[in-house]
Design a protein around this motif. Sequence first.
Motif, PDB file in Angstrom:
ATOM      1  N   ASN A 379       2.746  -7.087   6.851  1.00  0.00           N
ATOM      2  CA  ASN A 379       3.691  -7.104   5.734  1.00  0.00           C
ATOM      3  C   ASN A 379       2.991  -7.354   4.410  1.00  0.00           C
ATOM      4  N   HIS A 380       1.741  -7.781   4.459  1.00  0.00           N
ATOM      5  CA  HIS A 380       0.943  -7.889   3.241  1.00  0.00           C
ATOM      6  C   HIS A 380      -0.529  -7.785   3.612  1.00  0.00           C
ATOM      7  N   CYS A 404       7.197  -5.197   0.029  1.00  0.00           N
ATOM      8  CA  CYS A 404       6.879  -4.556  -1.248  1.00  0.00           C
ATOM      9  C   CYS A 404       7.085  -5.560  -2.377  1.00  0.00           C
ATOM     10  N   LYS A 405       6.008  -6.238  -2.752  1.00  0.00           N
ATOM     11  CA  LYS A 405       6.055  -7.200  -3.840  1.00  0.00           C
ATOM     12  C   LYS A 405       4.688  -7.257  -4.505  1.00  0.00           C
ATOM     13  N   ASN A 406       4.522  -8.172  -5.450  1.00  0.00           N
ATOM     14  CA  ASN A 406       3.369  -8.096  -6.352  1.00  0.00           C
ATOM     15  C   ASN A 406       2.019  -8.307  -5.693  1.00  0.00           C
ATOM     16  N   ASP A 407       1.946  -8.864  -4.480  1.00  0.00           N
ATOM     17  CA  ASP A 407       0.628  -9.035  -3.873  1.00  0.00           C
ATOM     18  C   ASP A 407       0.050  -7.718  -3.348  1.00  0.00           C
ATOM     19  N   LEU A 408       0.818  -6.630  -3.471  1.00  0.00           N
ATOM     20  CA  LEU A 408       0.298  -5.300  -3.133  1.00  0.00           C
ATOM     21  C   LEU A 408       0.012  -4.462  -4.380  1.00  0.00           C
ATOM     22  N   SER A 449       6.380  -3.068 -10.923  1.00  0.00           N
ATOM     23  CA  SER A 449       5.415  -3.316 -11.995  1.00  0.00           C
ATOM     24  C   SER A 449       6.022  -3.003 -13.366  1.00  0.00           C
ATOM     25  N   ASP A 450       6.719  -1.871 -13.463  1.00  0.00           N
ATOM     26  CA  ASP A 450       7.368  -1.518 -14.731  1.00  0.00           C
ATOM     27  C   ASP A 450       8.429  -2.544 -15.104  1.00  0.00           C
TER      28      ASP A 450
END
Length: 641
Positions: A379-380, A404-408, A449-450
């Motif tokens: 998952n990450h 799907c979050k900022n560590d990807l 990100s946007d």
Amino acid sequence: MLPAKIPSTEKGNLPKKGYICQIVYHIGFKRSFQNYFTSLKSRGTIILSRSQCLGLTGEKLVERVVDFVDIAYDEVSPKHYKEEEDLKFFQSKKTMRGPLPENWKNTTSPIMCSYKVVEASFEVWGIQSKAEEYIQKTIREILLLGHRQAFAWIDDWISMTIADVRTYECEMQRKTNTKVNACVPDAEAGEKPIALDGEDGGGGLKSPKSFSPLTNLFSPSSSSSSGQNNTSWFSWSTAVLSLYRVVSAGTKFGELCASPTPQNKCMSVNKTDGYRVTCSGGFREDYSAEDYFLFHTLTLCHWPQDKFDPVVSLRPYSKLVKLTITKSKIKEIISDFPEFLQNLKTLNLSHLHLEHVKYSAFKYLSSLEVLDLSYNKFNHLYSPTMEYLPKLKQIWLAGEFWFCKNDLYWLLNASKDSLSFKVMDSNRMTCGGYKYIGKPVIPVLRLLSDLEKECPGSPPDYCVCTLDNVVRGRAPSFNLHPVITVDCSYRGLKMLPKILPHNTTTLLVQGNQISTLDDLLTNRYYSKLLDIHLDYNRISSISILEGSHWLTRCRVMSFKGNNLTKVPTYALDNAFQRNRNIVQLYLGANPWRCNCLFAPAFQDFLIKYKSLIMDLSDIKCSYQQNDEYYMTPVSALWKTM
């Protein structure tokens, strides 16, 4: 040359020469293999026909084993796999057919079926069963690939007329005959027939052409004499050599593998230039490790445990160049891959149950060029996990469990020197777990990100922005559209935020001091806004919304706890009749004036839209001196007031 290890007892059972014949039928797309047969003293035969449309005898129907070939979801061997021919993802640009979903055979209409019967007979003592099994698997692979390509190449042939097809067939026939005629043994030129050891006076098997590899058993190498234009011939020696390699390897690996027979297409192949091994079910406890130290390619499938220790299990194999561990329920790699694997160039850990790997797991693999972690349960994955690998060229991460979050975000770095540039299958990474399930990872990360860049999180707004969901648009583009909520509640705001992220759908501004709604009508950042929650502000009138486009497309309006005494009921009624989105309206806890000029029309409005008004019982008359209706729900007032 035949390996010296072929038993002399077997050579007596093999003919001096023979052929495998392939009959090729050309159709509108490339070519389709139809019939094969051999001339091994009439003891080896492969017959491929269509059934049951041509009819089988009752005896053959009893013996028949039905094998459904699914062109989309059956696995093809890695050497034949092409991403552009993967029908789970392919879509025709001309016809828009595809991709094929799971269970497509039962949900698609109409479909075209191709029925084949394959009969394999290889009556040579000692290798009959293995030869016949190999033949069946090979022809199945040919049929699977051919029909996958027929679908995947649809844009090449869909627009062909019958005249184009005939022209194409003639050209392919000419090219095929030209190619195979170059390999015809010419008796007049003095070429000798293929012979076994000793039969030609030499020391081994001789052929006018070099041996084909095992994977090209059914590749053209020679042809018949002129006059048989539709027949291509194959080297019998290639088939015998390849089949004996399988037999020899099976004997050797019986001493190594825990499972005596391969499972699930796990085959063991012993090559004369080194060892290439696939082992199913783990290793036998009593095998002699020193006999196998020269392995350069090792594949382990159906590993019997849910943990794998590279240090212990791989210690004998310091010469490994390629290692594959797949189709197992391994959840954890419990140690770093050891330093003695410094020659390893390809590491495939796909189709396992891995949820994470340690930062240092691969740090000693200084020669690693390909790392395949696809189809696990990750998952990450933090980029430092792979930063120890100076020669890394390819990373494979396809899977459907990614958070799907900022560590990807490292996947969004598109520079050629970045780690993300080496990810070969980012288009097959799918969000899973807690949000955006089933959506592609990279587009969702771009939206996140946007959103971070556009969110009014700094003074004076101090808002918090969240990507609640991602939805697919309509055909033909199916672009992803964000569902964004901006929360600016209890921030002491005196007006609506001037800037919102693009495509903001929901705005929460409860508990502020807002008194005007101008931005709803004039601010371009509010063009996609559907829901607004303005509870407990200082709104005293919504007349500015009368006749506005926003009022005809909004979804949720909440004005609880404001200073509203009346609303333009006619304008609201007119807008709601045209509004197909409206689902909720909140008007409670406002100081409504229940006089005879406003209350009757307001009461009619509330009753008409009571299915939309979520706080109907809280919409009450405010206090007026000598007013008997104080705190009475407006919807319950007598119409004769």
